[in-house]
Design a protein around this motif. Structure first.
Motif, PDB file in Angstrom:
ATOM      1  N   UNK A  37       0.794  -1.249   0.009  1.00  0.00           N
ATOM      2  CA  UNK A  37       0.064  -0.144   0.045  1.00  0.00           C
ATOM      3  C   UNK A  37       0.855   1.280   0.120  1.00  0.00           C
ATOM      4  N   UNK A  38       0.391   2.240  -0.951  1.00  0.00           N
ATOM      5  CA  UNK A  38       1.048   3.561  -0.690  1.00  0.00           C
ATOM      6  C   UNK A  38       0.058   4.562  -0.398  1.00  0.00           C
ATOM      7  N   UNK A 101      -2.903   0.382  -3.651  1.00  0.00           N
ATOM      8  CA  UNK A 101      -2.488  -0.780  -3.609  1.00  0.00           C
ATOM      9  C   UNK A 101      -1.509  -0.939  -5.127  1.00  0.00           C
ATOM     10  N   UNK A 102      -0.290  -1.168  -4.603  1.00  0.00           N
ATOM     11  CA  UNK A 102       0.641  -1.365  -5.877  1.00  0.00           C
ATOM     12  C   UNK A 102       0.903  -3.041  -5.934  1.00  0.00           C
ATOM     13  N   UNK A 108       1.738  -8.863 -12.902  1.00  0.00           N
ATOM     14  CA  UNK A 108       0.883  -8.317 -13.844  1.00  0.00           C
ATOM     15  C   UNK A 108       1.092  -6.672 -13.748  1.00  0.00           C
ATOM     16  N   UNK A 109       1.360  -6.170 -12.826  1.00  0.00           N
ATOM     17  CA  UNK A 109       1.583  -4.673 -12.651  1.00  0.00           C
ATOM     18  C   UNK A 109       0.262  -4.054 -12.513  1.00  0.00           C
ATOM     19  N   UNK A 110      -0.224  -3.245 -11.453  1.00  0.00           N
ATOM     20  CA  UNK A 110      -1.401  -2.481 -11.317  1.00  0.00           C
ATOM     21  C   UNK A 110      -1.277  -1.476 -10.390  1.00  0.00           C
ATOM     22  N   UNK A 111      -2.022  -0.456 -10.251  1.00  0.00           N
ATOM     23  CA  UNK A 111      -2.000   0.285  -9.414  1.00  0.00           C
ATOM     24  C   UNK A 111      -3.636   0.823  -9.177  1.00  0.00           C
TER      25      UNK A 111
END
Length: 226
Positions: A37-38, A101-102, A108-111
């Protein structure tokens, strides 16, 4: 005086995956391959109509430009129910917290946004020494939540810690002692500081992996892979 307004229906709110009540996370030794988490804060002035009059990201320079622009565009469309002061509509200066959430590119890579809330902005964070009894227990994991009553001077006037049964008392003390050292930028009603609340969710463990770093180059790769 506590004032934690709720957001009314808006595109800004509808884009959130879920709304969390003033929650954040402080993760220790999180496995690098796992989603993390950011937390992003915006400093916002709401006018007497509950609309955004001014806004700025806190520590904007640390975020990729594309990401920062997207967050500011969302914040600019926010709207709250107009606050009241002596029965009249008032302005409100407040922190708006967005949690993202990073997911690392290897998965797969998502934000994605997973939390949205309002409250005093932390200006100084400090964590006391990690409990020795827990640090000696390899593979231990646990979570506590601490609620800080933020006074008009920007310090915790009271801290309430809750945790599931089985969490060591030393961890509860760790959370309380840490928050008591924090400082905040209080919310302001009609440009006058008011009391508020800040909730800290702490996920702790003693795993051997190093913490996942949130850095521009890594995050930018995830944004570009979407």
């Amino acid at each position: 005086m506590n004032f934690i307004p709720r957001f009314v229906t808006s595109r800004f709110v509808r884009t959130a995956a879920c709304l969390l009540a003033l929650a954040t996370s402080a993760t220790y030794a999180e496995a690098p391959a796992q989603p993390y988490t950011v937390e992003v804060w915006a400093r916002v002035l709401f006018n007497t109509d509950g609309r955004v009059a001014e806004y700025a990201l806190v520590d904007e320079a640390q975020y990729p430009a594309q990401f920062a622009a997207n967050v500011k565009e969302r914040v600019s469309r926010a709207k709250i129910e107009p606050p009241q002061d002596d029965g009249k509509a008032a302005t409100l200066r407040s922190g708006v917290r967005l949690n993202f959430q990073v997911t690392p590119a290897g998965e797969g890579g998502s934000v994605k946004i997973v939390g949205l809330s309002m409250g005093p902005i932390p200006t100084y964070r400090y964590y006391v020494g990690f409990p020795k009894d827990v640090s000696r227990s390899g593979g231990w994991e646990g979570e506590v939540q601490a609620l800080c009553k933020v006074g008009t001077a920007g310090r915790c006037t009271a801290v309430e810690v809750t945790a599931l049964p089985g969490i060591p008392e030393s961890v509860r003390r760790f959370a309380k002692a840490s928050l008591e050292e924090w400082t905040f930028e209080p919310q302001q009603l009609n440009d006058k500081p008011i009391e508020g609340e800040y909730q800290l969710r702490m996920r702790l463990n003693t795993l051997d992996d190093k913490p996942q770093d949130f850095r521009q180059d890594k995050f930018q790769k995830i944004l570009n892979s979407r």
